[in-house]
Design a protein around this motif. Structure first.
Motif, PDB file in Angstrom:
ATOM      1  N   GLY A 112       0.830  -1.230  -0.157  1.00 48.87           N
ATOM      2  CA  GLY A 112       0.123  -0.040  -0.250  1.00 48.87           C
ATOM      3  C   GLY A 112       0.752   1.441   0.146  1.00 48.87           C
ATOM      4  N   LYS A 113       0.191   2.227   0.174  1.00 45.57           N
ATOM      5  CA  LYS A 113       0.633   3.515   0.278  1.00 45.57           C
ATOM      6  C   LYS A 113       0.090   4.528   1.375  1.00 45.57           C
ATOM      7  N   ILE A 114       0.886   5.540   1.743  1.00 46.03           N
ATOM      8  CA  ILE A 114       0.450   6.529   2.814  1.00 46.03           C
ATOM      9  C   ILE A 114       0.727   7.784   2.256  1.00 46.03           C
ATOM     10  N   PHE A 115      -0.358   8.693   2.215  1.00 45.12           N
ATOM     11  CA  PHE A 115      -0.470  10.021   1.612  1.00 45.12           C
ATOM     12  C   PHE A 115      -0.758  10.881   2.847  1.00 45.12           C
ATOM     13  N   ILE A 116       0.067  12.262   2.946  1.00 46.30           N
ATOM     14  CA  ILE A 116      -0.219  13.175   3.950  1.00 46.30           C
ATOM     15  C   ILE A 116      -0.378  14.422   3.288  1.00 46.30           C
ATOM     16  N   SER A 117      -1.437  15.137   3.748  1.00 41.91           N
ATOM     17  CA  SER A 117      -1.793  16.385   3.189  1.00 41.91           C
ATOM     18  C   SER A 117      -2.364  17.304   4.175  1.00 41.91           C
ATOM     19  N   ALA A 118      -2.181  18.743   4.022  1.00 41.09           N
ATOM     20  CA  ALA A 118      -2.618  19.738   5.247  1.00 41.09           C
ATOM     21  C   ALA A 118      -3.897  19.925   5.285  1.00 41.09           C
ATOM     22  N   ILE A 119      -4.514  20.222   6.380  1.00 45.46           N
ATOM     23  CA  ILE A 119      -5.791  20.461   6.302  1.00 45.46           C
ATOM     24  C   ILE A 119      -6.082  21.921   6.886  1.00 45.46           C
ATOM     25  N   GLU A 120      -6.778  22.646   6.173  1.00 50.97           N
ATOM     26  CA  GLU A 120      -7.003  23.918   6.621  1.00 50.97           C
ATOM     27  C   GLU A 120      -7.805  24.137   7.680  1.00 50.97           C
ATOM     28  N   ASP A 121      -8.888  23.644   7.979  1.00 54.12           N
ATOM     29  CA  ASP A 121      -9.695  23.821   9.206  1.00 54.12           C
ATOM     30  C   ASP A 121     -10.745  22.389   9.403  1.00 54.12           C
ATOM     31  N   ALA A 122     -11.143  22.160  10.612  1.00 54.73           N
ATOM     32  CA  ALA A 122     -12.298  21.202  10.767  1.00 54.73           C
ATOM     33  C   ALA A 122     -13.140  21.937  11.722  1.00 54.73           C
ATOM     34  N   ILE A 123     -14.396  21.391  11.757  1.00 54.52           N
ATOM     35  CA  ILE A 123     -15.537  21.902  12.319  1.00 54.52           C
ATOM     36  C   ILE A 123     -16.443  20.737  12.862  1.00 54.52           C
ATOM     37  N   ARG A 124     -16.505  20.492  14.249  1.00 55.49           N
ATOM     38  CA  ARG A 124     -17.408  19.469  14.678  1.00 55.49           C
ATOM     39  C   ARG A 124     -18.788  19.933  14.430  1.00 55.49           C
ATOM     40  N   ILE A 125     -19.776  19.302  13.658  1.00 51.84           N
ATOM     41  CA  ILE A 125     -21.053  19.748  13.285  1.00 51.84           C
ATOM     42  C   ILE A 125     -21.840  19.728  14.657  1.00 51.84           C
ATOM     43  N   ARG A 126     -21.853  18.768  15.498  1.00 55.71           N
ATOM     44  CA  ARG A 126     -22.669  18.738  16.530  1.00 55.71           C
ATOM     45  C   ARG A 126     -22.474  20.145  17.416  1.00 55.71           C
ATOM     46  N   THR A 127     -21.241  20.714  17.833  1.00 52.80           N
ATOM     47  CA  THR A 127     -21.117  21.502  18.798  1.00 52.80           C
ATOM     48  C   THR A 127     -20.643  23.065  18.354  1.00 52.80           C
ATOM     49  N   GLY A 128     -20.037  22.788  16.808  1.00 51.16           N
ATOM     50  CA  GLY A 128     -19.485  23.874  16.428  1.00 51.16           C
ATOM     51  C   GLY A 128     -18.027  24.129  16.407  1.00 51.16           C
ATOM     52  N   GLU A 129     -17.429  23.382  17.321  1.00 55.45           N
ATOM     53  CA  GLU A 129     -15.899  23.523  17.690  1.00 55.45           C
ATOM     54  C   GLU A 129     -15.276  23.645  16.396  1.00 55.45           C
ATOM     55  N   VAL A 130     -14.210  24.484  16.400  1.00 57.32           N
ATOM     56  CA  VAL A 130     -13.381  24.300  15.213  1.00 57.32           C
ATOM     57  C   VAL A 130     -11.880  24.043  15.543  1.00 57.32           C
TER      58      VAL A 130
END
Length: 135
Positions: A112-130
């Motif tokens: 297999g392979k492993i790929f790594i990429s940057a994440i700009e932002d994340a938002i938890r839908i239930r609480t709105g945490e970012v």
């Protein structure tokens, strides 16, 4: 860029701040299906709380293989694989990659392979945490 949902849609207004540095990465790993449990356990030992797993089919350098079925030979182009996706803070990336490599490796072609990429932002839908709080 700000995204908004107005009161007419029943949603709340949220804004993503693109100026602040959020150090998160996404690891995507394509592995052999029978290695999934080992990889999951290794990631839990590293301290990851959640992963997403998708059944996939594909091929790399091995280009599939031939099989014999009821006396007829046929080519299997797409081999069964499992895709694991994990989003985590930067400080866990090295340990997580090492855990995946060590637990998914068989030493044979098609590991297999492993790929790594940057994440700009994340938002938890239930609480709105970012950001990292949403993980």
């Amino acid at each position: 860029m700000a995204a908004k949902r107005g009161p007419a849609s029943g949603g709340t207004v949220f804004r993503r701040c693109l100026n602040k540095a959020i150090n998160m990465k996404k690891i995507e790993a394509i592995i052999k299906p029978f290695k999934l449990d080992e990889v999951k356990e290794a990631l839990q030992e590293v301290g990851l709380q959640g992963i997403t797993v998708t059944e996939a089919k594909g091929f790399g350098r091995q280009k599939g293989h031939t099989e014999l079925y009821r006396g007829a030979e046929y080519v299997v182009d797409f081999l069964p694989k499992v895709k694991i996706e994990v989003v985590l803070n930067d400080d866990l990336v090295e340990k997580a990659v090492e855990a995946i490599q060590n637990s998914a490796k068989t030493g044979r072609i098609g590991d297999g392979k492993i790929f790594i990429s940057a994440i700009e932002d994340a938002i938890r839908i239930r609480t709105g945490e970012v950001g990292g709080d949403a993980l």
